[in-house]
Design an enzyme around this catalytic site. Structure first.
Site, mmCIF file in Angstrom:
data_model
loop_
_atom_site.group_PDB
_atom_site.id
_atom_site.type_symbol
_atom_site.label_atom_id
_atom_site.label_comp_id
_atom_site.label_asym_id
_atom_site.label_seq_id
_atom_site.Cartn_x
_atom_site.Cartn_y
_atom_site.Cartn_z
ATOM 1 N N GLU A 98 50.207 25.582 3.880
ATOM 2 C CA GLU A 98 50.778 25.560 5.233
ATOM 3 C C GLU A 98 51.454 24.224 5.500
ATOM 4 O OE1 GLU A 98 47.204 28.071 7.441
ATOM 5 O OE2 GLU A 98 47.787 26.104 8.139
ATOM 6 N N CYS A 120 41.104 20.887 -2.664
ATOM 7 C CA CYS A 120 40.832 19.457 -2.893
ATOM 8 C C CYS A 120 39.493 19.349 -3.602
ATOM 9 C CB CYS A 120 40.791 18.700 -1.563
ATOM 10 S SG CYS A 120 40.505 16.927 -1.761
ATOM 11 N N CYS A 127 35.398 19.202 6.006
ATOM 12 C CA CYS A 127 36.806 19.552 5.801
ATOM 13 C C CYS A 127 36.920 20.934 5.169
ATOM 14 C CB CYS A 127 37.463 18.504 4.904
ATOM 15 S SG CYS A 127 39.131 18.967 4.386
HETATM 16 N N1 SAH Z 1 42.859 13.923 1.724
HETATM 17 C C1 SAH Z 1 43.476 13.065 2.637
HETATM 18 C C2 SAH Z 1 44.565 13.714 3.460
HETATM 19 C C3 SAH Z 1 44.307 15.099 3.973
HETATM 20 S S1 SAH Z 1 43.081 15.279 5.208
HETATM 21 C C4 SAH Z 1 42.462 12.404 3.508
HETATM 22 O O1 SAH Z 1 41.304 12.790 3.473
HETATM 23 O O2 SAH Z 1 42.824 11.463 4.203
HETATM 24 C C5 SAH Z 1 43.915 14.683 6.665
HETATM 25 C C6 SAH Z 1 42.960 14.206 7.751
HETATM 26 O O3 SAH Z 1 42.293 15.300 8.405
HETATM 27 C C7 SAH Z 1 41.869 13.313 7.228
HETATM 28 O O4 SAH Z 1 41.690 12.205 8.052
HETATM 29 C C8 SAH Z 1 40.681 14.225 7.272
HETATM 30 O O5 SAH Z 1 39.513 13.494 7.263
HETATM 31 C C9 SAH Z 1 40.916 15.011 8.530
HETATM 32 N N2 SAH Z 1 40.115 16.237 8.629
HETATM 33 C C10 SAH Z 1 39.747 17.048 7.633
HETATM 34 N N3 SAH Z 1 39.008 18.080 8.112
HETATM 35 C C11 SAH Z 1 38.912 17.906 9.437
HETATM 36 C C12 SAH Z 1 38.282 18.629 10.472
HETATM 37 N N4 SAH Z 1 37.591 19.742 10.236
HETATM 38 N N5 SAH Z 1 38.394 18.173 11.730
HETATM 39 C C13 SAH Z 1 39.108 17.058 11.977
HETATM 40 N N6 SAH Z 1 39.713 16.323 11.048
HETATM 41 C C14 SAH Z 1 39.617 16.732 9.773
HETATM 42 FE FE1 SF4 Z 2 40.053 16.317 0.456
HETATM 43 FE FE2 SF4 Z 2 39.577 17.192 2.906
HETATM 44 FE FE3 SF4 Z 2 38.290 15.071 1.983
HETATM 45 FE FE4 SF4 Z 2 40.923 14.874 2.535
HETATM 46 S S1 SF4 Z 2 39.271 15.265 4.002
HETATM 47 S S2 SF4 Z 2 39.834 14.120 0.711
HETATM 48 S S3 SF4 Z 2 41.579 16.956 1.971
HETATM 49 S S4 SF4 Z 2 38.117 17.158 1.185
#
Ligand code: SAH
Ligand code: SF4
Length: 375
Positions: A98, A120, A127
């Site tokens: 997406e 990931c 996440c």
């Molecule tokens: N892997 C990278 C980029 C993708 S995640 C990282 O972890 O930074 C992008 C952002 O969304 C990150 O800050 C992650 O911690 C946040 N994120 C992931 N799952 C989430 C959730 N369920 N609620 C709020 N933020 C979330």
């Molecule tokens: Fe991977 Fe989600 Fe952790 Fe980002 S927040 S490193 S996408 S598992």
């Protein structure tokens, strides 16, 4: 009779300027063809060599036979009530990713949230992408292809003031620093004048802290940096972000300082803090956070946890998030709260489910379900 397979064409979409120049030299053409073709691809959104009218007919024909501009195919496109646009693209091997384009500042800023992997491997506990497990790295063509698709369907234009995508954040699915070799060329194309011509400040890589790769990134590129911290003590962070067991908070923050030291343009790091009810939303957590960040030029973004089925976590009340914000404010940190899903699909950016294709499910049902989601 032996079956013959068509020779594979070279996909020019994900090539950096250097790679494209090498490609043209390898077919006996002049280097400057690279800039011409890149402009057609990235400025004009063109994927048809026949339409590249400043190339000779013979070259156009040759490219048509040996090369291609192949972007991901769009299986769903929709706009939500607040103007956020969302696409689902199919990348090779039937995986779905997406993308969201989020307007801000009265439409002056249009930020595209880009994915780097399908799934990931880092398995952060809060996440949904992490919960899907890792499927594969995206290629550089598939990563820049997201910018290409969004620019194209929003109407690619030569005039940079009119560009449909003004900012990119690598905050979609996946950990960009675990796919370094494909992410870096794609980011180079975002910055290149013959690519998307975005300034370094407007391109942000978000990482949960792959320290050795962060050091490498600082040597090679100078983009804005966002760090997914979420906790300011190692016990809690290791629970939320298992990678913390390998690179703990101090190791990560030291790497951030090194990154800033190397950078011409990034003067501060963005700290992402997903606020989770009763997990990291108490006053003690705010105090710890301000303490660990005291020597790092940074700004904190608070992201209320986006719930998903079986996560085991809950979203704190709006009041609690605002209390947390106030505590940080009293400790000298202004921390904006990023609006959440439910308000709309804004924070879908932090929680791109990306639905890895479930092979037992019928395609139509899949498309139907995402359409319902975006309504
Ligand atoms: N892997 C990278 C980029 C993708 S995640 C990282 O972890 O930074 C992008 C952002 O969304 C990150 O800050 C992650 O911690 C946040 N994120 C992931 N799952 C989430 C959730 N369920 N609620 C709020 N933020 C979330
Ligand atoms: Fe991977 Fe989600 Fe952790 Fe980002 S927040 S490193 S996408 S598992």
């Amino acid at each position: 009779m032996t079956a013959t397979t068509a020779p594979q064409r070279t996909n020019l979409l994900g090539m950096t300027r250097q790679e494209m120049e090498a490609f043209f030299l390898s077919i006996g053409e002049k280097k400057f063809r690279a800039a011409q073709v890149m402009k057609w691809i990235h400025h004009e959104g063109c994927d048809d060599f026949a339409a590249m009218t400043n190339l000779s007919k013979a070259l156009r024909q040759r490219l048509g036979e040996t090369a291609e501009v192949r972007g991901p195919s769009v299986v769903y496109e929709g706009t939500s009530s607040d103007g956020t646009r969302k696409w689902v693209i199919e990348v090779e091997n039937g995986s779905y990713v997406e993308m969201v384009l989020i307007p801000a500042d009265n439409g002056k800023r249009r930020t595209l949230c880009v994915s780097s992997q399908v799934g990931c491997s880092l398995d952060c506990s809060f996440c949904s992408t992490g919960k899907q497990g890792f499927q594969r790295n995206l290629t550089s063509a598939e990563i820049i292809g997201q910018v290409w698709v969004a620019s194209r369907s929003a109407g690619a234009r030569r005039d940079s003031s009119q560009r449909p995508v003004t900012n990119v954040v690598m905050m979609g699915m996946g950990e960009p620093l675990m796919n370094y070799d494909n992410v870096v060329p794609a980011m180079k194309l975002m910055l290149d004048d013959n690519g998307y011509g975005l300034s370094k400040r407007r391109v942000t890589l978000s990482t949960s802290g792959v320290v050795p790769m962060l050091d490498r990134l600082g040597d090679e590129l100078d983009v804005s940096l966002a760090i997914s911290l979420h906790a300011a003590n190692d016990t809690l962070r290791s629970e939320l972000v298992p990678l913390n067991r390998k690179y703990n908070i101090q190791t990560l923050l030291d790497a951030c300082r090194r990154y800033l030291d190397k950078s011409d343009s990034a003067r501060m790091v963005t700290i992402e803090y997903t606020v989770i009810k009763d997990v990291n939303d108490q006053q003690q957590h705010a105090i710890e956070l301000a303490e660990v960040l005291k020597d790092l030029p940074c700004k904190i973004n608070l992201i209320p946890f986006n719930p998903f089925p079986h996560s085991g976590y809950e979203t704190p009340s709006r009041n609690q998030v605002m209390r947390f914000q106030r505590w940080l404010d009293e400790l000298g940190h202004t921390a904006p709260i990023r609006s959440t899903r439910g308000d709309d699909i804004d924070a879908a950016c932090g929680q791109l489910v990306g639905r890895v294709k479930d092979r037992t499910r019928r395609h139509e049902r899949y498309i139907q379900s995402i359409q319902l989601d975006a309504d």
